[in-house]
Design a protein around this motif. Structure first.
Motif, PDB file in Angstrom:
ATOM      1  N   PHE A 204       3.837  -1.321   0.390  1.00  0.00           N
ATOM      2  CA  PHE A 204       3.890   0.094   0.745  1.00  0.00           C
ATOM      3  C   PHE A 204       4.302   0.928  -0.465  1.00  0.00           C
ATOM      4  O   PHE A 204       3.757   2.007  -0.720  1.00  0.00           O
ATOM      5  CB  PHE A 204       4.881   0.325   1.890  1.00  0.00           C
ATOM      6  N   ILE A 205       5.266   0.434  -1.212  1.00  0.00           N
ATOM      7  CA  ILE A 205       5.695   1.125  -2.426  1.00  0.00           C
ATOM      8  C   ILE A 205       4.543   1.200  -3.421  1.00  0.00           C
ATOM      9  O   ILE A 205       4.327   2.222  -4.086  1.00  0.00           O
ATOM     10  CB  ILE A 205       6.920   0.424  -3.036  1.00  0.00           C
ATOM     11  N   ASP A 206       3.776   0.117  -3.520  1.00  0.00           N
ATOM     12  CA  ASP A 206       2.605   0.112  -4.400  1.00  0.00           C
ATOM     13  C   ASP A 206       1.633   1.226  -4.023  1.00  0.00           C
ATOM     14  O   ASP A 206       1.072   1.910  -4.892  1.00  0.00           O
ATOM     15  CB  ASP A 206       1.883  -1.239  -4.328  1.00  0.00           C
ATOM     16  N   LEU A 207       1.401   1.386  -2.701  1.00  0.00           N
ATOM     17  CA  LEU A 207       0.486   2.438  -2.253  1.00  0.00           C
ATOM     18  C   LEU A 207       0.954   3.807  -2.726  1.00  0.00           C
ATOM     19  O   LEU A 207       0.145   4.657  -3.121  1.00  0.00           O
ATOM     20  CB  LEU A 207       0.370   2.429  -0.726  1.00  0.00           C
ATOM     21  N   ALA A 208       2.259   4.042  -2.695  1.00  0.00           N
ATOM     22  CA  ALA A 208       2.791   5.329  -3.131  1.00  0.00           C
ATOM     23  C   ALA A 208       2.562   5.536  -4.624  1.00  0.00           C
ATOM     24  O   ALA A 208       2.204   6.646  -5.062  1.00  0.00           O
ATOM     25  CB  ALA A 208       4.282   5.410  -2.807  1.00  0.00           C
ATOM     26  N   PHE A 209       2.737   4.494  -5.433  1.00  0.00           N
ATOM     27  CA  PHE A 209       2.529   4.630  -6.871  1.00  0.00           C
ATOM     28  C   PHE A 209       1.041   4.671  -7.226  1.00  0.00           C
ATOM     29  O   PHE A 209       0.647   5.353  -8.181  1.00  0.00           O
ATOM     30  CB  PHE A 209       3.219   3.476  -7.615  1.00  0.00           C
ATOM     31  N   ILE A 210       0.208   3.946  -6.475  1.00  0.00           N
ATOM     32  CA  ILE A 210      -1.232   3.951  -6.734  1.00  0.00           C
ATOM     33  C   ILE A 210      -1.809   5.354  -6.544  1.00  0.00           C
ATOM     34  O   ILE A 210      -2.815   5.718  -7.143  1.00  0.00           O
ATOM     35  CB  ILE A 210      -1.941   2.929  -5.815  1.00  0.00           C
ATOM     36  N   ARG A 211      -1.124   6.154  -5.707  1.00  0.00           N
ATOM     37  CA  ARG A 211      -1.576   7.530  -5.455  1.00  0.00           C
ATOM     38  C   ARG A 211      -1.793   8.300  -6.753  1.00  0.00           C
ATOM     39  O   ARG A 211      -2.645   9.178  -6.837  1.00  0.00           O
ATOM     40  CB  ARG A 211      -0.521   8.225  -4.591  1.00  0.00           C
ATOM     41  N   GLY A 212      -0.997   7.991  -7.782  1.00  0.00           N
ATOM     42  CA  GLY A 212      -1.119   8.706  -9.040  1.00  0.00           C
ATOM     43  C   GLY A 212      -1.942   7.987 -10.094  1.00  0.00           C
ATOM     44  O   GLY A 212      -2.016   8.455 -11.239  1.00  0.00           O
ATOM     45  N   LEU A 213      -2.579   6.853  -9.729  1.00  0.00           N
ATOM     46  CA  LEU A 213      -3.361   6.082 -10.692  1.00  0.00           C
ATOM     47  C   LEU A 213      -4.854   6.384 -10.556  1.00  0.00           C
ATOM     48  O   LEU A 213      -5.295   6.934  -9.543  1.00  0.00           O
ATOM     49  CB  LEU A 213      -3.100   4.588 -10.484  1.00  0.00           C
ATOM     50  N   PRO A 214      -5.675   5.992 -11.531  1.00  0.00           N
ATOM     51  CA  PRO A 214      -7.103   6.311 -11.499  1.00  0.00           C
ATOM     52  C   PRO A 214      -7.843   5.652 -10.334  1.00  0.00           C
ATOM     53  O   PRO A 214      -7.359   4.691  -9.724  1.00  0.00           O
ATOM     54  CB  PRO A 214      -7.611   5.771 -12.848  1.00  0.00           C
ATOM     55  N   ASP A 215      -9.036   6.163 -10.064  1.00  0.00           N
ATOM     56  CA  ASP A 215      -9.892   5.618  -9.024  1.00  0.00           C
ATOM     57  C   ASP A 215     -10.165   4.130  -9.296  1.00  0.00           C
ATOM     58  O   ASP A 215     -10.401   3.738 -10.434  1.00  0.00           O
ATOM     59  CB  ASP A 215     -11.225   6.396  -9.017  1.00  0.00           C
ATOM     60  N   GLY A 216     -10.124   3.325  -8.249  1.00  0.00           N
ATOM     61  CA  GLY A 216     -10.355   1.887  -8.382  1.00  0.00           C
ATOM     62  C   GLY A 216      -9.086   1.069  -8.394  1.00  0.00           C
ATOM     63  O   GLY A 216      -9.112  -0.143  -8.156  1.00  0.00           O
ATOM     64  N   SER A 217      -7.921   1.703  -8.645  1.00  0.00           N
ATOM     65  CA  SER A 217      -6.667   0.955  -8.761  1.00  0.00           C
ATOM     66  C   SER A 217      -6.302   0.246  -7.465  1.00  0.00           C
ATOM     67  O   SER A 217      -5.784  -0.876  -7.483  1.00  0.00           O
ATOM     68  CB  SER A 217      -5.528   1.895  -9.175  1.00  0.00           C
ATOM     69  N   LEU A 218      -6.566   0.904  -6.332  1.00  0.00           N
ATOM     70  CA  LEU A 218      -6.250   0.284  -5.046  1.00  0.00           C
ATOM     71  C   LEU A 218      -7.067  -0.982  -4.838  1.00  0.00           C
ATOM     72  O   LEU A 218      -6.569  -1.997  -4.349  1.00  0.00           O
ATOM     73  CB  LEU A 218      -6.520   1.284  -3.912  1.00  0.00           C
ATOM     74  N   THR A 219      -8.343  -0.933  -5.234  1.00  0.00           N
ATOM     75  CA  THR A 219      -9.201  -2.111  -5.108  1.00  0.00           C
ATOM     76  C   THR A 219      -8.746  -3.222  -6.052  1.00  0.00           C
ATOM     77  O   THR A 219      -8.725  -4.400  -5.676  1.00  0.00           O
ATOM     78  CB  THR A 219     -10.665  -1.741  -5.398  1.00  0.00           C
TER      79      THR A 219
ATOM     80  N   TRP B 272      -3.363  10.845   3.658  1.00  0.00           N
ATOM     81  CA  TRP B 272      -3.184  11.796   2.551  1.00  0.00           C
ATOM     82  C   TRP B 272      -1.965  11.433   1.704  1.00  0.00           C
ATOM     83  O   TRP B 272      -1.931  11.667   0.496  1.00  0.00           O
ATOM     84  CB  TRP B 272      -3.037  13.206   3.124  1.00  0.00           C
ATOM     85  N   LEU B 273      -0.960  10.830   2.340  1.00  0.00           N
ATOM     86  CA  LEU B 273       0.250  10.453   1.620  1.00  0.00           C
ATOM     87  C   LEU B 273       0.001   9.341   0.614  1.00  0.00           C
ATOM     88  O   LEU B 273       0.720   9.210  -0.375  1.00  0.00           O
ATOM     89  CB  LEU B 273       1.336   9.999   2.613  1.00  0.00           C
ATOM     90  N   PHE B 274      -1.031   8.509   0.883  1.00  0.00           N
ATOM     91  CA  PHE B 274      -1.260   7.320   0.056  1.00  0.00           C
ATOM     92  C   PHE B 274      -2.541   7.395  -0.787  1.00  0.00           C
ATOM     93  O   PHE B 274      -2.689   6.616  -1.723  1.00  0.00           O
ATOM     94  CB  PHE B 274      -1.324   6.074   0.952  1.00  0.00           C
ATOM     95  N   ALA B 275      -3.461   8.285  -0.444  1.00  0.00           N
ATOM     96  CA  ALA B 275      -4.726   8.358  -1.181  1.00  0.00           C
ATOM     97  C   ALA B 275      -4.498   8.924  -2.577  1.00  0.00           C
ATOM     98  O   ALA B 275      -3.694   9.845  -2.757  1.00  0.00           O
ATOM     99  CB  ALA B 275      -5.719   9.229  -0.410  1.00  0.00           C
ATOM    100  N   ASN B 276      -5.227   8.385  -3.565  1.00  0.00           N
ATOM    101  CA  ASN B 276      -5.102   8.928  -4.920  1.00  0.00           C
ATOM    102  C   ASN B 276      -5.901  10.233  -5.047  1.00  0.00           C
ATOM    103  O   ASN B 276      -6.631  10.626  -4.133  1.00  0.00           O
ATOM    104  CB  ASN B 276      -5.535   7.895  -5.976  1.00  0.00           C
ATOM    105  N   ALA B 277      -5.747  10.886  -6.191  1.00  0.00           N
ATOM    106  CA  ALA B 277      -6.347  12.209  -6.376  1.00  0.00           C
ATOM    107  C   ALA B 277      -7.868  12.162  -6.260  1.00  0.00           C
ATOM    108  O   ALA B 277      -8.491  13.080  -5.705  1.00  0.00           O
ATOM    109  CB  ALA B 277      -5.931  12.773  -7.728  1.00  0.00           C
ATOM    110  N   ASP B 278      -8.493  11.084  -6.788  1.00  0.00           N
ATOM    111  CA  ASP B 278      -9.950  10.981  -6.736  1.00  0.00           C
ATOM    112  C   ASP B 278     -10.448  10.898  -5.302  1.00  0.00           C
ATOM    113  O   ASP B 278     -11.434  11.532  -4.939  1.00  0.00           O
ATOM    114  CB  ASP B 278     -10.421   9.755  -7.530  1.00  0.00           C
ATOM    115  N   LEU B 279      -9.764  10.108  -4.470  1.00  0.00           N
ATOM    116  CA  LEU B 279     -10.198   9.961  -3.083  1.00  0.00           C
ATOM    117  C   LEU B 279      -9.931  11.248  -2.294  1.00  0.00           C
ATOM    118  O   LEU B 279     -10.753  11.657  -1.464  1.00  0.00           O
ATOM    119  CB  LEU B 279      -9.483   8.780  -2.431  1.00  0.00           C
TER     120      LEU B 279
END
Length: 521
Positions: free
Chosen positions: A254-269, A110-117
């Motif tokens: 790890f820092i990227d994961l924290a910032f990706i949390r606020g980015l649109p769906d697909g950013s992690l991929t 939950w700490l790392f998942a973005n809003a869409d997920l």
């Protein structure tokens, strides 16, 4: 064995692993696409994989290898007892930590998942289940890293370098099942479950593989009762700061994961797929060089052979730049072409490929720096100084976070790549400056001049590739034959241009090859 041969052994087998990794990611893009199940899988896999790179391959190996080599100078029985004491403490820690992470997986993700997920309850639950199934991979790989560190210290590099191939074969097997099924959400979800199982199975197989070769080398690690001995305490003092010193690249992820949390769906991929292209030269060159020089540097410094240590460090830097500068320039201009040719198809759209290609260009700006960090930090670890790399890593991370805070709202996921690259260069400059000030290493004018010529030789190649990209753009998403021909043409243009420039500028000559081939004492 010479530095060049050691790097060739490790890098060659790592290249085979990376090729399998490309096949894996091509299938992953086409079967899962971006967003949804794909982001759920990337999140579930990132956690054990980042912990593996950070703690096992980074901090643990950096702390263990110099101490193990010191005990080897006292005799193999002493080294065997030291390895046994470390294993006795490491195993219960891994079991406890793994169990804790698996129980806490719903809250950790939950700490790392973005809003869409987070809003997609079905795929979020799938991510939690996949994460719990995949997390034992960390325990198996941490034990495998202990075995690999012993083999590397005995100058047996091949088995450890080949081990990651097992992971990719297991994942490709799971993805092949998904590729032959009808395209549906149910197929993607079941493929994700098979991938999680494949990850843990691959960790166990790698541990068995390395254990077999360690026994073949005549070295066994007996089980012992857990005891915090003086030698274990000494390693504990080294390993905690080494987490930050050796693992700055992974900490930045790890820092990227924290910032990706606020980015649109697909950013992690997008970030994960782009990182695959950056990891190709980083893994082949950076990890190979860092792995090859740490045992040798430890021996030279322990015996106070400072001239040999200086020579080895110079050769490693020169070889790193010789290989990474042209790779970085080439990928900067052609990254989007490679993504479109190899990954765009099925569930992975043209827009997905375009964004991923842009992120590749941002990541490779820092490619030489990421490799140089891996080449310079062993000089500190070999002297049992893990404090200094922590300080430089902390400064570079502060720079990275500050840039992310400014750039992410403006340019999105590309900011993560650019900020991390700039942070890596800051870390490199600080590490080199401290080594030079302390008199541990100073680059000679010969090496500095050769690096300058390497950079100059890469410039015409970059210009030629930029022009070729404009000409070949329609073919990167064409038929299979057009894609294959266009990417081969890019490779030929890059190799030919750099080869001519390098020859004219005297980048690589017979004397350089002989120096790099010189056998380590």
């Amino acid at each position: 064995m010479s530095l060049l041969k050691n790097v060739g052994t490790i890098g060659g087998l790592t290249a085979v692993s990376r090729i399998f990794g490309f096949v894996r990611d091509i299938l992953l893009a086409r079967v899962l696409g971006a967003g949804g199940v794909a982001d759920a899988w990337q999140l579930a896999f990132q956690l054990p994989n980042l912990f593996r790179r950070l703690f096992a391959e980074g901090a643990f190996a950096s702390a263990f290898v110099p101490l193990f080599n010191r005990h080897m100078t006292e005799g193999e029985p002493e080294a065997r007892r030291f390895a046994s004491e470390v294993l006795a403490i490491l195993l219960p820690i891994l079991v406890f930590f793994g169990g804790l992470m698996m129980l806490g997986m719903p809250w950790i993700l939950w700490l790392f998942a973005n809003a869409d997920l987070r809003a997609d309850s079905e795929n979020y639950a799938l991510a939690v289940t996949m994460g719990q199934i995949a997390f034992p991979y960390l325990m198996f790989m941490s034990l495998a890293t202990l075995t690999a560190a012993v083999l590397n210290s005995l100058s047996r590099f091949a088995a450890a370098a080949a081990a990651p191939i097992i992971l990719n074969i297991c994942l490709i097997t799971a993805l092949t099942w998904g590729a032959i099924q009808a395209d549906s959400e149910a197929t993607r979800q079941m493929t994700g479950m098979f991938l999680a199982i494949a990850v843990s199975v691959s960790g166990l197989l790698q541990l068995l593989w390395l254990g077999f070769w360690m026994r073949r080398a005549g070295f066994g690690i007996p089980f012992a009762r857990p005891r915090v001995t003086q030698r274990v305490k000494e390693m504990g003092v080294l390993i905690i700061p080494a987490v930050f010193g050796a693992g700055v690249y992974q900490i930045s992820r790890f820092i990227d994961l924290a910032f990706i949390r606020g980015l649109p769906d697909g950013s992690l991929t997008y970030m994960a797929m782009a990182d695959r292209w950056n990891q190709l030269p980083l893994g082949i060159i950076g990890i190979a060089l860092g792995t090859a020089i740490l045992p040798a540097l430890s021996r030279f410094i322990a015996r106070e052979e400072n001239d040999e240590a200086q020579r080895l460090q110079s050769n490693a830097i020169e070889l790193a730049m010789l290989l990474t500068v042209p790779a970085a320039v080439a990928l900067f201009f052609t990254g989007s072409a490679f993504v479109r040719v190899f990954m765009q198809s099925g569930a992975f759209t043209m827009e997905d490929a375009a964004i991923t290609g842009t992120v590749v260009s941002g990541l490779v700006i820092g490619l030489p720096a990421y490799v140089l960090v891996k080449v310079l930090t062993p000089n500190f670890f070999a002297r049992k100084d893990t404090r200094t790399p922590v300080i430089t890593a902390a400064i570079s991370l502060v720079v990275t976070v500050a840039l992310n805070l400014y750039l992410v709202p403006r340019i999105g996921v590309l900011a993560l790549a650019v900020s991390g690259s700039i942070g890596a260069w800051v870390n490199t400059v600080l590490l080199y400056g401290i080594l030079a000030r302390r008199g541990f290493f100073s680059m000679s004018q010969r090496v500095a001049g050769r690096i300058g010529r390497i950079v100059l030789a890469a410039a015409p190649m970059g210009a030629a590739l930029w022009y070729a990209m404009q000409m070949g753009d329609p073919y990167f998403t064409g038929t299979t034959a057009e894609r294959g021909f266009s990417i081969l043409a890019l490779a030929a243009i890059g190799i030919a241009t750099y080869g001519i420039s390098a020859a004219l500028l005297g980048v690589l000559d017979k004397a350089t090859v002989q120096r790099l081939m010189r056998r380590q004492a």
